[in-house]
Design a protein around this motif. Sequence first.
Motif, PDB file in Angstrom:
ATOM      1  N   LEU A   1      -5.605  13.350  19.740  1.00  0.00           N
ATOM      2  CA  LEU A   1      -5.704  13.514  18.300  1.00  0.00           C
ATOM      3  C   LEU A   1      -6.798  14.488  17.900  1.00  0.00           C
ATOM      4  N   GLY A   2      -7.922  14.360  18.556  1.00  0.00           N
ATOM      5  CA  GLY A   2      -9.054  15.134  18.116  1.00  0.00           C
ATOM      6  C   GLY A   2      -9.631  14.512  16.863  1.00  0.00           C
ATOM      7  N   GLY A   3     -10.808  14.896  16.506  1.00  0.00           N
ATOM      8  CA  GLY A   3     -11.461  14.290  15.355  1.00  0.00           C
ATOM      9  C   GLY A   3     -10.809  14.637  14.041  1.00  0.00           C
ATOM     10  N   ALA A   4     -10.285  15.828  13.925  1.00  0.00           N
ATOM     11  CA  ALA A   4      -9.771  16.273  12.642  1.00  0.00           C
ATOM     12  C   ALA A   4      -8.485  15.565  12.248  1.00  0.00           C
ATOM     13  N   ALA A   5      -7.716  15.171  13.224  1.00  0.00           N
ATOM     14  CA  ALA A   5      -6.418  14.575  12.904  1.00  0.00           C
ATOM     15  C   ALA A   5      -6.590  13.282  12.123  1.00  0.00           C
ATOM     16  N   LEU A   6      -7.475  12.423  12.600  1.00  0.00           N
ATOM     17  CA  LEU A   6      -7.676  11.173  11.890  1.00  0.00           C
ATOM     18  C   LEU A   6      -8.275  11.419  10.516  1.00  0.00           C
ATOM     19  N   GLN A   7      -9.193  12.329  10.458  1.00  0.00           N
ATOM     20  CA  GLN A   7      -9.807  12.638   9.167  1.00  0.00           C
ATOM     21  C   GLN A   7      -8.738  13.095   8.172  1.00  0.00           C
ATOM     22  N   THR A   8      -7.826  13.897   8.660  1.00  0.00           N
ATOM     23  CA  THR A   8      -6.756  14.371   7.779  1.00  0.00           C
ATOM     24  C   THR A   8      -5.835  13.212   7.397  1.00  0.00           C
ATOM     25  N   ALA A   9      -5.585  12.320   8.345  1.00  0.00           N
ATOM     26  CA  ALA A   9      -4.690  11.205   8.065  1.00  0.00           C
ATOM     27  C   ALA A   9      -5.268  10.280   7.009  1.00  0.00           C
ATOM     28  N   PHE A  10      -6.558  10.010   7.118  1.00  0.00           N
ATOM     29  CA  PHE A  10      -7.152   9.059   6.180  1.00  0.00           C
ATOM     30  C   PHE A  10      -7.563   9.726   4.876  1.00  0.00           C
ATOM     31  N   ALA A  11      -7.893  10.998   4.946  1.00  0.00           N
ATOM     32  CA  ALA A  11      -8.394  11.704   3.764  1.00  0.00           C
ATOM     33  C   ALA A  11      -9.516  10.861   3.155  1.00  0.00           C
ATOM     34  N   ASN A  12      -9.356  10.486   1.904  1.00  0.00           N
ATOM     35  CA  ASN A  12     -10.409   9.680   1.277  1.00  0.00           C
ATOM     36  C   ASN A  12     -10.050   8.206   1.210  1.00  0.00           C
TER      37      ASN A  12
ATOM     38  N   VAL B   1       0.863  -1.177   0.000  1.00  0.00           N
ATOM     39  CA  VAL B   1       0.000   0.000   0.000  1.00  0.00           C
ATOM     40  C   VAL B   1       0.895   1.221   0.000  1.00  0.00           C
ATOM     41  N   PRO B   2       0.765   2.068  -0.975  1.00  0.00           N
ATOM     42  CA  PRO B   2       1.673   3.220  -1.001  1.00  0.00           C
ATOM     43  C   PRO B   2       1.538   4.036   0.266  1.00  0.00           C
ATOM     44  N   LEU B   3       2.656   4.439   0.767  1.00  0.00           N
ATOM     45  CA  LEU B   3       2.622   5.300   1.936  1.00  0.00           C
ATOM     46  C   LEU B   3       1.984   6.624   1.566  1.00  0.00           C
ATOM     47  N   PRO B   4       1.157   7.117   2.415  1.00  0.00           N
ATOM     48  CA  PRO B   4       0.621   8.440   2.130  1.00  0.00           C
ATOM     49  C   PRO B   4       1.758   9.451   2.179  1.00  0.00           C
ATOM     50  N   PRO B   5       1.612  10.498   1.479  1.00  0.00           N
ATOM     51  CA  PRO B   5       2.665  11.502   1.536  1.00  0.00           C
ATOM     52  C   PRO B   5       2.813  11.993   2.964  1.00  0.00           C
TER      53      PRO B   5
ATOM     54  N   ARG C   1       2.357  -2.280   8.856  1.00  0.00           N
ATOM     55  CA  ARG C   1       1.128  -2.261   9.654  1.00  0.00           C
ATOM     56  C   ARG C   1       0.127  -1.349   8.960  1.00  0.00           C
ATOM     57  N   GLU C   2      -1.061  -1.852   8.807  1.00  0.00           N
ATOM     58  CA  GLU C   2      -2.117  -1.064   8.187  1.00  0.00           C
ATOM     59  C   GLU C   2      -3.321  -1.037   9.118  1.00  0.00           C
ATOM     60  N   ILE C   3      -4.089   0.003   8.952  1.00  0.00           N
ATOM     61  CA  ILE C   3      -5.304   0.082   9.769  1.00  0.00           C
ATOM     62  C   ILE C   3      -6.403   0.732   8.947  1.00  0.00           C
ATOM     63  N   SER C   4      -7.616   0.321   9.232  1.00  0.00           N
ATOM     64  CA  SER C   4      -8.753   0.881   8.512  1.00  0.00           C
ATOM     65  C   SER C   4      -9.252   2.125   9.227  1.00  0.00           C
TER      66      SER C   4
ATOM     67  N   ASP D   1      -9.616   4.389   2.767  1.00  0.00           N
ATOM     68  CA  ASP D   1     -10.220   3.522   3.778  1.00  0.00           C
ATOM     69  C   ASP D   1      -9.163   2.911   4.678  1.00  0.00           C
ATOM     70  N   ARG D   2      -7.963   2.765   4.123  1.00  0.00           N
ATOM     71  CA  ARG D   2      -6.883   2.161   4.910  1.00  0.00           C
ATOM     72  C   ARG D   2      -5.632   3.002   4.745  1.00  0.00           C
ATOM     73  N   ILE D   3      -4.848   3.043   5.793  1.00  0.00           N
ATOM     74  CA  ILE D   3      -3.567   3.733   5.710  1.00  0.00           C
ATOM     75  C   ILE D   3      -2.487   2.875   6.357  1.00  0.00           C
ATOM     76  N   LEU D   4      -1.287   3.167   5.961  1.00  0.00           N
ATOM     77  CA  LEU D   4      -0.135   2.488   6.533  1.00  0.00           C
ATOM     78  C   LEU D   4       0.271   3.255   7.793  1.00  0.00           C
ATOM     79  N   THR D   5       0.316   2.579   8.900  1.00  0.00           N
ATOM     80  CA  THR D   5       0.677   3.267  10.145  1.00  0.00           C
ATOM     81  C   THR D   5       2.134   3.062  10.521  1.00  0.00           C
ATOM     82  N   GLU D   6       2.716   2.024   9.997  1.00  0.00           N
ATOM     83  CA  GLU D   6       4.116   1.791  10.345  1.00  0.00           C
ATOM     84  C   GLU D   6       4.733   0.859   9.316  1.00  0.00           C
ATOM     85  N   ASP D   7       5.922   1.199   8.900  1.00  0.00           N
ATOM     86  CA  ASP D   7       6.619   0.376   7.920  1.00  0.00           C
ATOM     87  C   ASP D   7       8.063   0.239   8.383  1.00  0.00           C
ATOM     88  N   THR D   8       8.438  -0.959   8.739  1.00  0.00           N
ATOM     89  CA  THR D   8       9.772  -1.210   9.295  1.00  0.00           C
ATOM     90  C   THR D   8      10.563  -2.081   8.324  1.00  0.00           C
ATOM     91  N   VAL D   9      11.698  -1.596   7.948  1.00  0.00           N
ATOM     92  CA  VAL D   9      12.567  -2.365   7.056  1.00  0.00           C
ATOM     93  C   VAL D   9      13.892  -2.597   7.772  1.00  0.00           C
TER      94      VAL D   9
END
Lengths: 728, 163
Positions: A517-528, A128-132, A501-504, A530-538
């Motif tokens: 976080l407040g409500g806006a932070a998550l909304q900004t993180a997910f944008a449009n 899943v591409p990392l969000p910018p 690690r991904e989360i919906s 449904d899933r985002i990458l929360t952690e990527d360890t190499v």
Amino acid sequence: MTTEMDDGPAPGMDHDAARALMAAAIEGTLDDARERDLAVHLVGCAECKSLYSRLQQAEVALRGLAFSHPSTRIVDAAVVRATTVLRGEADPGPSGGVTPPAHTRAEDVDLGAFDEPAHAPIPVPAPVPLPPPTTFAPISIEEDVAGLVDDEPRSVRAIFGSSDQRTADDEATGIDEPEAAGPRVTGPFAALEAEHGDTAQWRFDDDVDSPGARPFSTLDDELTDEDLVLPDLPPRPGIEPPVAEERAEPIAAEPADIEATPDAPAPARRPPAPAATARRRRAGAGAWLAAITAAVVLALVAGFVITRSQTGGGATPTAAQVRDRVRHTFAQLRSLKASFTIRRLDLYPVSRSGATMQFSFSDGTTTGRLVFDRAEGFREESTTDVAGSEIATTRVAQTVSDLRTLQGTGGNAKLVIVRNPPLGPPDGAFHPALGSLDRAVGSVAQLIAGTSRLDVLGLRKTPDRQVVDIRLDVAPTELTRADRIDVALDARTYFPVHIRREISRSNGRVLAPESILGGAALQTAFANRDRILTEDTVISDLVVDDVILPGDFVLDVPQGASTQNTNRSFQRVPHADVASKLHFTPLFPQSVPDGYAEQSLAVSTGTPATWGPNGAYPAPDGILDVTYFDGKTTIVVTERHMPHGAFDLHGSPLTGTTTLPIQVTPQSRAEKTFYYATSPEVAPHAYGFLGDVFVMATGYAPADELVGIVASMGQASAPSATAPTASP
Amino acid sequence: MTDGALIRSAADGDAAALEQLIRDLAPSVYAYLAGMLGDDREASDGIQETFVRVARAVGRYDADTDPEAWVFGIARRVAADMRPTPASPPGSFPPPDGEEEEWARRALRALPIELREVLVCEEILRWDLPRIAAALGADAADVTERMLAARTQLADDIRTSRA
């Protein structure tokens, strides 16, 4: 030792050289170029091909051997006998009370059952591409970092005391570019494919550079039907181990066979020819037939090599095998050297104004190098960047006796040496620890070992190793920070080398308390999304269980740097001596989670001080730290004897004089109330009073485990320490 | 405390140190013996015998010796004493479904001890080459050669079983 030297010379190399390559191929250490050399040799050497086939079958059988674990009773019996002899008493002889279990392997320790459905390795889905990088409106949180008390387990960040020196023990880093989607063809064949397109057009006489190799055209008259039989791939789980083919009289391929082959996927192995068709006329020398035959041979060999490049040529392990291997790896882990990059969506302090620290929910990237020795400690050097700005550097070396931190750079650098530090993650005396990887990797190892929801996606070969791809469905919590985790395990060591690690959106609330976080932070993180990458360890440059030399724990201190010595006055003591070192009767957990064993104890010999939020809690008259370790995670139990009895707790003791974002939840056990606290900034901890002793368990462990430990504490001696084992 | 320190403490009569050493090394020593002896019951006897011999020998431990290699050297002698000669070949291959591991154990028992142990260390203990070499007191090239020889003999056993 039987040799296979009775055939004539084969193209490219002699039998001994081929056998050496076979051994390397079986062990998975053959590079692509030598793998190609071997494949070429096998085309022209029936005996070596036959031997290789049998070696592969033997290897499949060997891989079915399970790691047998001794039961506690067996180990106890060995202890009793050996210590009796050590005391000079007569050897009591084999213990009659020790009855080996009928089957000492845990049910999921069965490495021998190839019971998975047969299937080809499943390519790992495209990452899943990392969000910018996303930076949100800073959250201002008061934090007086200068006022931190330092006898509590807390983040290394707190130890360093300023934002440019905080470590990333809890925090994290980023990653290299995501790997290309799907399996990759690597090595010379990939290059050839790119250069020449259709692999059927490859010509060995262009490619073979091994000594003695002959142009393929000179082999025309020697090609037989067996040349068309691919070296066997290891059977897939669930498939009966292949039966070695009886050597058939050399035959030629019929044109029909040849024409059918290029369009068909290369079979894993060719079924034995029926007796009626096994004997065919020997190959003619017709140029057209030889040419087509050559093309087919090349295609089949190429297919073999490519397949091995993608899969590594091994058998896909079962979920049970993966769990056992990971459990075993971490239980037995003695040392580790690794470079790492962790990219984590988390709450980071990004600026400070006086005593006010500003946090931002951002993508942070920590890149560093870790050397860990279970017996000695660890050294970590890393940097953390958030939104393109370096916010933290970590240069720390921690051993049993001291903690060394290099602050600053160049001639202005300062080496801070804290001798006799307390135990406890992650305040610098966390012993042992995987540093930044303790949270990123240790927790995943624990999840793998304990989950029943693990899918093995298949084997894959990366440019530098073979990996086993797995997927975990996990419960979204503040620890997992995910509901799905993809892990690539090094197929040799089963150490995780890539964790995603991904989360919906619906589970995103676990990333940090809503109040932070407040409500806006998550909304900004997910944008449009449904899933985002929360952690990527190499993890790269991985070396497991190598010898760690004392020099590996020495920091490279710049010339001109000053040194500051501090004595924290926590004395390491043997378990048997603890009681004599304290003014109170120490408490010990009456039960610890499976696999944990007591590792070390330390008592404070310094002057007691106030502690807790704003130093509001009175000074104890004794402090004891005890660490427990299960090969993956350290839990530190801290207890303070309060001479004037219990008092009302109005905040996590790790709050110190700060306002770190710590969320506290009451937990009831046996009619007593304890508290479980989490925060992006400090390790999870559970605490409460038992009589006049304040007890706290700290570590990256589930709430039930931490609360269970403190609730179980009593005056009886701790359970007999047992070495962490991989079996339940 | 390192294994070496535990051995030295045990040599001074510290039973707790010996116990810790045993608990540290028991999983790998047991797995090693189970692989070498091919039988869990024998392995449980073997691990007791190994650590009894360790207890008797701690006073002779050389601090310059790799402690794990030292203990495994003792375990190796125990295995050799309990099963000094290779067993008969493992029988027909492929084995019936569900008996693959038993076949592999029989195949290991059919190997000479010096070949058997390298496969046990690699395939059961999952050690890498340097660690195997260190634990067995051999150099890496020797271990590699023994691995190939062991696998080759297994391959011959497979061929013979079909003949």
